[in-house]
Design an enzyme around this catalytic site. Sequence first.
Site, short mmCIF file in Angstrom:
data_model
loop_
_atom_site.label_atom_id
_atom_site.label_comp_id
_atom_site.label_asym_id
_atom_site.label_seq_id
_atom_site.Cartn_x
_atom_site.Cartn_y
_atom_site.Cartn_z
N CYS A 1 37.12 67.10 43.50
CA CYS A 1 38.00 67.41 42.30
C CYS A 1 37.95 68.90 41.82
O CYS A 1 39.04 69.49 41.65
CB CYS A 1 37.49 66.46 41.26
SG CYS A 1 35.90 66.88 40.74
N HIS B 1 37.37 70.58 36.50
CA HIS B 1 36.04 69.84 36.47
C HIS B 1 34.87 70.38 35.45
O HIS B 1 34.38 69.64 35.02
CB HIS B 1 35.60 69.81 37.91
CG HIS B 1 34.04 69.06 38.11
ND1 HIS B 1 34.13 67.67 38.07
CD2 HIS B 1 32.96 69.61 38.40
CE1 HIS B 1 32.88 67.59 38.23
NE2 HIS B 1 32.12 68.57 38.39
#
Length: 494
Positions: free
Chosen positions: A80, A134
Site C-alpha cells: 500500500c 499509508h
Amino acid sequence: MKQNLSLFSSVSRALIATFLCCPLLLAESDGKKNVLIFFIDDLRPELGCYGVDKIQSPAIDALASEGVLFERAYCQQALCAPSRISMMTGQYPDHNGIDGLFTPLRRHDKEAMTLPRYFQKQGYFTASYGKVYHHQIDDKEHWSDLPDISREKFANPETLARIAERVVEAKKSGKTVDEVRAAGKGPAIEVVEGPDELYRDGKVAKAAIESLRKNKEKPFFMCVGFAKPHLPFAAPKRYWDLYEREQFMVPERILPEGAPSLGVTKWNELRGYRGIPAEGPLSDELTLELRHGYAASVSFADAQVGKVMAELDRLGLREETLVILWGDHGYKLGEYGLWCKHTNFEVDTRVPLIVSAPGGKQGKRSHALVEIVDLFPTVVEMTGGTVPAGRDGMSLAPVLEDPKRKFRPFAFMQYPRGSQMGYALRNERWRYIEWIKFDTQEVVARALYDHQETQFPDKNLAADSEYSELVAELSKQLDAARRVKESRLNPANK
C-alpha cells in the site's frame, strides 16, 4: 537521480506525441473542475462490473456505467505505501525512492511534486479522508482538511477489551515494541450488528459527505480512502448476510511448477491475526470463512462509495466533477496456497480502475494496458493543467476518448525481497519477472508465465528452451524499463 529514458519503445513515444493532440474532456468549459478520487485498499478487480456476479457491488457498478472501466490496469508495487505514493507522484518506486512500508514520502523527499501539492498551488480546496497515504503525515501541509478519523479496526466491545488487556500485559512483562504490537492484534474476522459508523470507513464516508456540503462552492481535490476490504475482514452483519458460505470455493493451493522462491511469501500479514495458524495451510473451513469475510468487506466499502456519490449527485456537483476509483493493489485469497499481496503475481498487481468524466464516454470498457502512475498526468490534463516534468505516467485522456485504443506495449511493476528487487512486465499475453541483486545487478531468478488462458498459470516457463528467444526479448524490454537510482545499489530504505 538516474533515469533511463529508454523506458518507452519508439512506438510508445509516437503514441505520446499523438496524445498531446487529443482534446481534453474537462478543459473545454470555463471554471475549475472538481476531482474526487476513491482509494480502496486490497481490492481485487472482482466486482459485478468486472463480470463477477457473486460479488455485490452496486455503487461501484453504477460508477462504471458512468465512465470507462479499465480491464487491464496495474499498480507499480503490491504494497500500500509505495503503491499510493507512486500514484500521488506519478513516478515509479525506483524514481521516487519509496519501495517499503515504513518510510513516509516527505521524510525521503520534502520537495516532491504530488497531486495534493499541485492542486493546492492551483487554488483548490484539497482534502484527505480516511486511508489515502499509508502515512497520514504525508503531504500534511498540502491538505486543506486532514481530519484524524479513528483507525480502530474492531467494533465489538469484548474484542476491544481483550486486545487492551493483552497489550497492558505485554507492556508490564517488558515485551519489545514488536511483541506489544503483536499482542494488539485481534481476530481476522468480525461480525457485529449496528450502523456503518461503528467502523472507520463509515466515519470516513460521513466526513467526506459533510465536507462536500460545506465546500460545495469551492473547486475541490478530494481523496476518500476506504480501508476495507483490508484485514481484518470486519463489517456490519448485514453485509455478511448478503452472501451464503456455500457460494465460495476453496481455490487450488499448488504453486506454479518452477516458481522461484523469491516470488512467494509466507503471508505473515494474515498469520499475525488471532485464530490463524503460525505455519502451514489453512483449513477448508477457515478458508471459506475468510473468503466470505472478504466479500462482505468489499460490499461494505462499496456502500460507502455509494453514499458519497449520492451526496455528490444531490448537491448537483456530478457534472462538474471528475471521479476516479482505484484499488492500491490486488490480493490473494488462498490461490497458490498463499494469502495477501507482496508479490509480482498477476493477482497481486492487477487492480480495478474506473474513470468517470463529465461529458465523457459512459459504460465503456478498455482492454488497454495501463499503469497507476498514469493517473497523475490524467487528472492534471483533464482539469486543464500542465503536467509537471518528471512524471513516469502518460495521460489516459486518449483512451477515455476512444476506449478501444491501445496504450502501452506493457505494464511495469516491481517488488523488493531482501537484497533483491523483483521487476516484472506484463504484455498482452506474458508476465515476465527478473529478480536482481542490488549490489551486483546480477539476475538471480526468472519467471515467465503464460496468461493467454488463465490468471493463475501453473508453470514457470523461463527455463524451457522453447521460450529462450522470448525470454531474451522480454529481458531486453525489462532492462530498458528499469529506472534505477545509483544510490539504490545499497538501499537503506527497506
